[in-house]
Structure formats: C-alpha cells, structure tokens
Scaffold this active site. Structure first.
Site, PDB file in Angstrom:
ATOM      1  N   HIS A   1      75.449  52.730  57.408  1.00 52.06           N
ATOM      2  CA  HIS A   1      75.224  53.962  58.299  1.00 52.06           C
ATOM      3  C   HIS A   1      76.315  54.893  57.920  1.00 52.06           C
ATOM      4  O   HIS A   1      77.671  54.320  57.510  1.00 52.06           O
ATOM      5  CB  HIS A   1      75.207  53.236  59.591  1.00 52.06           C
TER       6      HIS A   1
ATOM      7  N   LYS B   1      72.590  50.206  72.323  1.00 51.48           N
ATOM      8  CA  LYS B   1      71.574  49.602  71.488  1.00 51.48           C
ATOM      9  C   LYS B   1      71.211  48.139  72.272  1.00 51.48           C
ATOM     10  O   LYS B   1      70.208  47.435  71.630  1.00 51.48           O
ATOM     11  CB  LYS B   1      71.956  49.269  70.217  1.00 51.48           C
TER      12      LYS B   1
ATOM     13  N   GLN C   1      73.633  46.939  64.913  1.00 48.66           N
ATOM     14  CA  GLN C   1      72.182  46.501  64.553  1.00 48.66           C
ATOM     15  C   GLN C   1      71.939  44.911  64.852  1.00 48.66           C
ATOM     16  O   GLN C   1      70.900  44.629  64.959  1.00 48.66           O
ATOM     17  CB  GLN C   1      71.489  47.012  63.474  1.00 48.66           C
TER      18      GLN C   1
ATOM     19  N   CYS D   1      70.948  58.466  59.344  1.00 47.42           N
ATOM     20  CA  CYS D   1      72.216  58.593  58.916  1.00 47.42           C
ATOM     21  C   CYS D   1      72.616  57.436  58.073  1.00 47.42           C
ATOM     22  O   CYS D   1      73.714  56.805  57.956  1.00 47.42           O
ATOM     23  CB  CYS D   1      72.844  57.966  60.409  1.00 47.42           C
TER      24      CYS D   1
ATOM     25  N   ASP E   1      80.056  45.821  60.700  1.00 43.39           N
ATOM     26  CA  ASP E   1      79.254  46.949  61.663  1.00 43.39           C
ATOM     27  C   ASP E   1      78.240  46.242  62.201  1.00 43.39           C
ATOM     28  O   ASP E   1      77.199  45.781  61.804  1.00 43.39           O
ATOM     29  CB  ASP E   1      78.869  48.126  61.001  1.00 43.39           C
TER      30      ASP E   1
END
Length: 408
Positions: free
Chosen positions: A121, A224, A201, A362, A198
């Site tokens: 991302h 999220k 997700q 993104c 990261d």
C-alpha cells in the site's frame, strides 16, 4: 458463528440503497461499526468527556482510565509484552510514518538498504521512498510471483547484511495473499535488519501475536476492525521505542521544559503529544471486546469460506479476470470484467445496492505489475453472507447485460 445475529448488531446494514437492501462489500476500505462501539463512544461523550492525564477531577480520572484501559486491551489483543509498547496513532499510515521518520532516518545511511515489496500500500511505500532520499539508503524490492505471492528464496536473495529495514504488509489489500511474516522476520533478523509489519488488513481478520512473529514494529488501523476512524496503534519493541526520538512536540509528551532544552516523558506518552484521540481509543477498546467475544479464529474461518465461495462463483462469469492466489486468501476478491471499466462496474452495482471498491486501491506499483490501471474489489467481513456474494454475482451479470457485453 451466527452471522445473522452479528448482522443485527450493525445498524447501518439495515437500510436500502437505490431501492435495494444494502450489500456492503467494502470492508477492506473501512468496516462498519456495531452498536456496542457506537454506544461506547456516545457514552464517553455523554458521561466521561474530559482531557486525559491532566485533571484530578472525576471526569478526568474516568477519561484517563478509559483511555489507558483501551491501551491495555490493545496490548493483550496483539500479545505485546507491555502496554508501554503500544503507541496510539491516527492509524496505520501515521504509525508507519512514525517508524520511518524517527527510527529509520536515524539508523539508515549511504549504502544501507530498505527492503519492501511491489504489493505494498502507498502508506508502506512512500515513507520508505522519502527515507531513502533523505539518507542515501537504497530501496530494494522482493520479487513477486505471477499470482502476486512472494517466495522465501527470493526474500533470502534480496535481504543482505547491508539491509537495515524490511517492511512488508501482512495481508495484501488487493491480492488477498497472506505473507509469511514470521519467516521473513527471521531472515531479516539473521542479517541484523529490523522488521516492520503493515497490519492494516491482517489485524481485523486473524489472531495476531507480535511476540510469536518477533517483528520489531507492527502498525494497524482501528476503522478496519469495527472501531471508529482516526484511531490506530503502533506496536514497537520497548528497547527500540525507548531509543527513538519523538517526532511531534508539545503538551503531554514532555517531562521538563526549560527555555532552551526539554526532556520527554517515558513510554508510551513521549510519542503522544497533544490531546490524544480519546473517544477513538474508547471505541477501539469496545471493538476489541466485540471481536474477542466472537473469536478471531471464527472470523477468519468464516471469511476464508466466503472468499472461496466468491472465487468459485466469480469463475462462472464469462470474461472475468481474478487477481491473487487461488488458495489461502483472506476475505476479498479483486477482479476485472473484460471491456467494462471497474468504475463503471462499481457504479452499476451501486444502483443495485451493492457497495464495492474500484480504483488502484492505493497500490499503483502493484497495478503496473498486474498490467492494469485499476480493478474492482469485493471485500468481506464477519457480517457478510453467501447471499451477499450471490447478490454480487447477479449484479455483475446485470452489469454485463447493461453494457451489452457477451450478448449475442
């Protein structure tokens, strides 16, 4: 897992869009919020609203307890060694920028390497570009396979003794691939590099144990995972955080301020200058309670089943391309309908009450790797059902008919 009972707890899902019951398939962009989270935020504003760490009055004490209680819940949720290792931020982007601006700029120099992947991302790519420009470090990419996955032998070949930082997303927001973070971390550490993850997700969809992963930093966003927007966190190993300098200066992060010199508070507060996102943290704590009550293992199982069902059903549509690995994907499918622009696909689906994402997500370098400019994405969460997938399939068939594609 009783999905229908879960759906009842999300007020926003019980509405019609353009005359159709809402089918929300954009949770990878942001999840919807259950009543318990909405009520927790409202209760804070109605009963406990005050600044934290400052007042000795009752409201200030209650607000501080709620804010720091959320930090403790977050630490347990990630299995951090201590709440001191949890820095509240605005989200994944801010957390990754904190690592890049504080740790990386102080520890990278000419001839050093920063290793990432082409699937990242923008939030986990642009900060490292900026660090490379500022320090003279080289930015390197682990090669991707045709389906977007990465091989550990390529990781071994890319990371060297000159590598200072490896930063990889745990789960791709486009491909749905789950990267082998624990193994990548071991390779990074073998070469003396620090591992940044990261977790935007991954955190909402599976159990995360930062101590088992042994990563040095882990970033995620609350919005999220059923929490409000504007709140997230950075996990960092205590010794690393203690050695880092803050990048925002002002109230609350200080210990002593003189006319020409100042000193900082201990962890985690030295990184939380100014009035923090108190209500957001309260909402994050409520979201963690909500997810724990359902069980991350149950959520992950449900989403894997939905993703497999969606992949199979999408495969029955003539002229569709699906991106990412066939197996071991999280709850999303990214696709293109031949000869129909993804934005047009999303627009027609919206007329049927179906919300999907269209664009480059993104991830422009990944789009170029896939040789497309944009795609459509349907992403699932704990409140989605196979009926939602069926509505998507019907909507795509109607989209084809609307554009006259495949009609002979």
């Amino acid at each position: 897992m009783n999905v229908q009972a879960i759906r009842e707890q999300f007020p926003i899902l019980h509405q019609t869009i353009n005359g159709h019951p809402l089918v929300y398939l954009d949770s990878a962009a942001t999840s919807q919020k259950p009543r318990s989270v909405i009520d927790a935020v409202a209760r804070y504003y109605e009963h406990d609203n005050a600044n934290v760490h400052r007042g000795v009055h009752t409201l200030g004490s209650r607000a501080t307890d709620a804010y720091e209680g959320a930090r403790e819940k977050t630490a347990k949720f990630l299995n951090a060694a201590s709440p001191q290792e949890i820095i509240f931020t605005r989200g994944t982007t801010t957390a990754l920028n904190l690592v890049a601006s504080s740790y990386a700029r102080a520890n990278c120099g000419e001839g050093d390497e920063i290793v990432i992947t082409q699937m990242e991302h923008h939030s986990n790519l642009i900060p490292w570009q900026q660090v490379a420009k500022a320090t003279g470090a080289a930015l390197k990419y682990i090669p991707l396979q045709k389906d977007g996955s990465i091989r550990l032998e390529d990781v071994e070949a890319t990371i060297t003794d000159r590598t200072k930082i490896v930063s990889v997303m745990y789960v791709s927001n486009v491909l749905g691939v789950v990267n082998p973070i624990k193994e990548i971390t071991a390779i990074a550490h073998k070469h003396g590099a620090k591992m940044v993850v990261d977790g935007a997700q991954s955190t909402p969809h599976m159990k995360v144990d930062v101590r088992d992963l042994d990563c040095d930093f882990y970033a995620f966003s609350g919005h999220k995972m059923c929490a409000p927007t504007g709140i997230g966190a950075l996990y960092g190993k205590k010794a690393l955080l203690e050695a880092m300098e803050p990048i925002e200066f002002g109230g609350e992060m200080i210990d002593d301020v003189g006319l020409y010199e100042s000193t900082w508070k201990e962890l985690p507060w030295k990184f939380e200058g100014g009035t923090p996102i108190i209500a957001g943290a309260v909402g994050l704590g409520a979201a963690i309670d909500f997810l724990n009550e359902i069980g991350l293992d149950e959520i992950e199982k449900h989403e894997h089943q939905l993703a497999a069902y969606a992949y199979d059903r999408l495969g029955t549509i003539e002229g569709i391309s699906i991106f990412g690995p066939v197996h071991d994907r999280v709850g999303l499918v990214t696709f293109m309908l031949d000869d129909v622009h993804p934005h047009d696909v999303a627009t027609v689906l919206d007329t049927k009450g179906i919300a999907v994402r269209a664009g480059h997500h993104c991830c422009q370098p990944l789009m170029r790797f896939l040789n497309v400019s944009s795609t459509a994405r349907a992403s699932f969460y704990l409140y989605n059902t196979e009926e939602d997938v069926d509505r998507l399939i019907d909507g795509l068939q109607q989209t084809k008919e609307f554009f006259g594609y495949g009609i002979g």
